[in-house]
Design a protein around this motif. Sequence first.
Motif, PDB file in Angstrom:
ATOM      1  N   ILE A  94       0.833  -1.206   0.000  1.00 42.33           N
ATOM      2  CA  ILE A  94       0.000   0.000   0.000  1.00 42.33           C
ATOM      3  C   ILE A  94       0.870   1.260   0.000  1.00 42.33           C
ATOM      4  CG2 ILE A  94      -1.634   1.344   1.379  1.00 42.33           C
ATOM      5  CD1 ILE A  94      -2.843  -1.405   2.229  1.00 42.33           C
ATOM      6  N   HIS A  95       1.939   1.252   0.816  1.00 44.00           N
ATOM      7  CA  HIS A  95       2.863   2.392   0.806  1.00 44.00           C
ATOM      8  C   HIS A  95       3.485   2.569  -0.580  1.00 44.00           C
ATOM      9  CE1 HIS A  95       3.533   2.298   5.461  1.00 44.00           C
ATOM     10  NE2 HIS A  95       2.385   2.819   5.100  1.00 44.00           N
ATOM     11  N   GLY A  96       3.797   1.446  -1.209  1.00 43.42           N
ATOM     12  CA  GLY A  96       4.360   1.516  -2.555  1.00 43.42           C
ATOM     13  C   GLY A  96       3.381   2.112  -3.557  1.00 43.42           C
ATOM     14  N   ALA A  97       2.104   1.798  -3.392  1.00 41.08           N
ATOM     15  CA  ALA A  97       1.083   2.347  -4.291  1.00 41.08           C
ATOM     16  C   ALA A  97       0.966   3.861  -4.127  1.00 41.08           C
ATOM     17  CB  ALA A  97      -0.262   1.677  -4.022  1.00 41.08           C
ATOM     18  N   ILE A  98       1.029   4.326  -2.871  1.00 42.02           N
ATOM     19  CA  ILE A  98       0.960   5.774  -2.631  1.00 42.02           C
ATOM     20  C   ILE A  98       2.197   6.455  -3.207  1.00 42.02           C
ATOM     21  CG2 ILE A  98       0.772   7.569  -0.878  1.00 42.02           C
ATOM     22  CD1 ILE A  98      -0.556   5.480   0.945  1.00 42.02           C
ATOM     23  N   ASN A  99       3.355   5.838  -2.992  1.00 39.16           N
ATOM     24  CA  ASN A  99       4.583   6.389  -3.580  1.00 39.16           C
ATOM     25  C   ASN A  99       4.469   6.488  -5.092  1.00 39.16           C
ATOM     26  OD1 ASN A  99       6.717   7.204  -1.814  1.00 39.16           O
ATOM     27  ND2 ASN A  99       6.903   5.085  -1.124  1.00 39.16           N
ATOM     28  N   GLY A 100       3.833   5.473  -5.688  1.00 46.40           N
ATOM     29  CA  GLY A 100       3.664   5.475  -7.138  1.00 46.40           C
ATOM     30  C   GLY A 100       2.846   6.658  -7.618  1.00 46.40           C
ATOM     31  N   MET A 101       1.825   7.033  -6.849  1.00 48.18           N
ATOM     32  CA  MET A 101       1.014   8.199  -7.217  1.00 48.18           C
ATOM     33  C   MET A 101       1.871   9.461  -7.239  1.00 48.18           C
ATOM     34  SD  MET A 101      -2.815   7.941  -5.600  1.00 48.18           S
ATOM     35  CE  MET A 101      -2.360   7.593  -3.907  1.00 48.18           C
ATOM     36  N   PHE A 102       2.728   9.609  -6.227  1.00 49.82           N
ATOM     37  CA  PHE A 102       3.576  10.799  -6.161  1.00 49.82           C
ATOM     38  C   PHE A 102       4.647  10.783  -7.254  1.00 49.82           C
ATOM     39  CE2 PHE A 102       1.472  11.313  -2.201  1.00 49.82           C
ATOM     40  CZ  PHE A 102       1.544  12.674  -1.916  1.00 49.82           C
ATOM     41  N   ASP A 103       5.182   9.602  -7.549  1.00 44.39           N
ATOM     42  CA  ASP A 103       6.177   9.503  -8.630  1.00 44.39           C
ATOM     43  C   ASP A 103       5.566   9.907  -9.966  1.00 44.39           C
ATOM     44  OD1 ASP A 103       8.031   8.624  -6.817  1.00 44.39           O
ATOM     45  OD2 ASP A 103       7.824   6.502  -7.328  1.00 44.39           O
ATOM     46  N   ALA A 104       4.285   9.558 -10.150  1.00 49.68           N
ATOM     47  CA  ALA A 104       3.615   9.861 -11.418  1.00 49.68           C
ATOM     48  C   ALA A 104       3.438  11.359 -11.628  1.00 49.68           C
ATOM     49  CB  ALA A 104       2.259   9.158 -11.469  1.00 49.68           C
ATOM     50  N   LEU A 105       3.525  12.147 -10.559  1.00 44.89           N
ATOM     51  CA  LEU A 105       3.401  13.602 -10.697  1.00 44.89           C
ATOM     52  C   LEU A 105       4.601  14.206 -11.428  1.00 44.89           C
ATOM     53  CD1 LEU A 105       2.146  14.513  -7.093  1.00 44.89           C
ATOM     54  CD2 LEU A 105       0.768  14.374  -9.173  1.00 44.89           C
ATOM     55  N   GLY A 106       5.737  13.509 -11.379  1.00 47.85           N
ATOM     56  CA  GLY A 106       6.944  14.045 -12.004  1.00 47.85           C
ATOM     57  C   GLY A 106       7.443  15.304 -11.314  1.00 47.85           C
ATOM     58  N   ASP A 107       7.137  15.455 -10.027  1.00 43.24           N
ATOM     59  CA  ASP A 107       7.491  16.643  -9.257  1.00 43.24           C
ATOM     60  C   ASP A 107       8.514  16.252  -8.191  1.00 43.24           C
ATOM     61  OD1 ASP A 107       7.670  18.874  -7.669  1.00 43.24           O
ATOM     62  OD2 ASP A 107       5.532  19.030  -7.233  1.00 43.24           O
ATOM     63  N   PRO A 108       9.756  16.712  -8.301  1.00 44.73           N
ATOM     64  CA  PRO A 108      10.778  16.300  -7.329  1.00 44.73           C
ATOM     65  C   PRO A 108      10.520  16.813  -5.921  1.00 44.73           C
ATOM     66  CG  PRO A 108      11.627  18.048  -8.737  1.00 44.73           C
ATOM     67  CD  PRO A 108      10.312  17.622  -9.319  1.00 44.73           C
ATOM     68  N   TYR A 109       9.596  17.766  -5.765  1.00 42.27           N
ATOM     69  CA  TYR A 109       9.351  18.354  -4.452  1.00 42.27           C
ATOM     70  C   TYR A 109       8.120  17.778  -3.762  1.00 42.27           C
ATOM     71  CZ  TYR A 109      12.554  21.606  -6.626  1.00 42.27           C
ATOM     72  OH  TYR A 109      13.627  22.145  -7.285  1.00 42.27           O
ATOM     73  N   SER A 110       7.409  16.881  -4.440  1.00 41.10           N
ATOM     74  CA  SER A 110       6.257  16.214  -3.832  1.00 41.10           C
ATOM     75  C   SER A 110       6.656  14.791  -3.471  1.00 41.10           C
ATOM     76  CB  SER A 110       5.060  16.206  -4.789  1.00 41.10           C
ATOM     77  OG  SER A 110       4.591  17.525  -5.016  1.00 41.10           O
ATOM     78  N   ASP A 111       6.295  14.374  -2.257  1.00 40.41           N
ATOM     79  CA  ASP A 111       6.791  13.088  -1.792  1.00 40.41           C
ATOM     80  C   ASP A 111       5.857  12.522  -0.726  1.00 40.41           C
ATOM     81  OD1 ASP A 111       8.460  10.911  -1.490  1.00 40.41           O
ATOM     82  OD2 ASP A 111       9.897  11.945  -0.195  1.00 40.41           O
ATOM     83  N   TYR A 112       5.721  11.202  -0.723  1.00 39.72           N
ATOM     84  CA  TYR A 112       5.028  10.505   0.356  1.00 39.72           C
ATOM     85  C   TYR A 112       6.082   9.979   1.313  1.00 39.72           C
ATOM     86  CZ  TYR A 112       2.925   6.617   2.894  1.00 39.72           C
ATOM     87  OH  TYR A 112       2.534   5.749   3.883  1.00 39.72           O
ATOM     88  N   MET A 113       5.904  10.260   2.606  1.00 45.13           N
ATOM     89  CA  MET A 113       6.841   9.788   3.616  1.00 45.13           C
ATOM     90  C   MET A 113       6.110   8.902   4.608  1.00 45.13           C
ATOM     91  SD  MET A 113       8.867  13.382   4.324  1.00 45.13           S
ATOM     92  CE  MET A 113       7.455  14.429   3.947  1.00 45.13           C
ATOM     93  N   ASN A 114       6.575   7.659   4.747  1.00 42.93           N
ATOM     94  CA  ASN A 114       5.978   6.811   5.769  1.00 42.93           C
ATOM     95  C   ASN A 114       6.357   7.363   7.152  1.00 42.93           C
ATOM     96  OD1 ASN A 114       8.557   5.824   6.501  1.00 42.93           O
ATOM     97  ND2 ASN A 114       8.424   4.152   5.023  1.00 42.93           N
ATOM     98  N   SER A 115       5.877   6.736   8.198  1.00 42.46           N
ATOM     99  CA  SER A 115       6.048   7.303   9.537  1.00 42.46           C
ATOM    100  C   SER A 115       7.523   7.490   9.900  1.00 42.46           C
ATOM    101  CB  SER A 115       5.357   6.412  10.575  1.00 42.46           C
ATOM    102  OG  SER A 115       5.838   5.079  10.501  1.00 42.46           O
TER     103      SER A 115
END
Length: 503
Positions: A94-115
Amino acid sequence: MDEQQRTEEQVNIQPQPEKPAGKYIRIKPFKFIMLMFLTILVTAGLTIFALTFGEEKIVEVKVPIERTEFKQLYDAFDELKENYYVEIDDEEVIHGAINGMFDALGDPYSDYMNSEEAAHFNESLSSSFQGIGAEIQERDGYIMVVSPIKNSPAEKAGILPKDLILSVNGESVKGLSASEAVLLIRGEKGTSVTLMIQRGDEEPIEMKLVRDDIPIETVHGEMGDDKIAHIQISSFSEQTAEEVARSLAGFEQQGMKGVVLDVRQNPGGYLTAALDISNFFVPEGKPILLIQGRTGDPEAMVAEGGKKFDVPVTVLIDEGSASASEILAGALQESAGAKVVGKTSFGKGTVQTVADLPDGANLKFTTSKWLTPNGTWINEKGIEPDVDVDTAPYASLPYIDPKEELKLEVNSKLVNAAEQMLEVLGYQVGTVDNLFDEETEAAVKEFQKASELEETGILTGKTTYALMDALREKLRADDPQLLKAKSLLTGKEPTTEETTDKE
């Protein structure tokens, strides 16, 4: 006996007057229960209707709606859950899926961080943390240094803005997010970490750094006999504006005639800090920056009243100046008439927001872009200085690992770097090349004597550390960019390093 007693009791009872009978509805118990049940149902239905559709709604009742856009995601998860050859880790997937959404943005300044990653991120905004002291970001699949923090192990090792980190302790970091790379790089004070660094087209170099406490001391100020205050801002934290205000107030009492605001190697931080510092110099009512959201026209954020420092000011920038540093430079350049000196800045023209999730994870994502007062978006272009000044040539010499042993007959590019360092410090090395010869050995011995070290003629260990420390002190004492910034305020031209003025 008993019989007689009962008779006497009956005799003594006086007859009571009769009361008229009341009106009653006779109903069987079963029908009564069913009637009560029906009454409850009708009442509940009327209450729900009133709360849901009435004009004065207290509670809004929502019916779950299936999110059809997630159907493929659910199908993929169910397929893996059912048929993958080993049992999957639900949380990790699930964390990988969320990371994938952020990677798809192509924005180096947007990121998902786990706890865990979020805890490190929040730690970096506190008063101190333990690590090497370098601001990094992911760009095009690589981990790139934005800027080393002042006086950190990264700065002392010679790490520069735009250096690429290829691996950490032999583990490739290509394809990792910045927060994932941070987990590998950070660690307890006193422990070491080995980085493979790529600088431009040069051969990758290996650097071994010892982690340390990285204090977030964001402001360093000094003022000499020329009464020009030099205020270095290493990052923009919650307290930075207050620290700058205290420094300026102290120098003002000492007769300050001008200010050099130095945001070189400053990767940014809180937007509010940049606004507050700009407000010290930008006249009330003039724009500091423009904010452009997803829709609508850019909205100006203007200088307010309050304490102003009415003295000439220049701003120092370089390739490591990013984000809030660029906001400050742009505001003073376009709304306060300040000259900007140095090299073109990094070029980060977006603003991020951090949203906390219930499990301790964070979502950091871009919510707007910012423009300079004149409406220029500097993203990936940077702010161009009014006066372009290079750093001293020796500032970019490669790092020499103290574990390396440079001695007679060694032929290496590191020998070339060491000879350049020694020559800058005033030692005679003969021809600067890749060969460690007798003249190089003599220069090393002379340096060791001056540094009160054992005169072995071998460059390693304490001698290497001392050489690089001496070079940094030389750069600080003879800083061509700072000298030019001061000369614009005093009217006296610097005596070192040629400059190129755009005007």
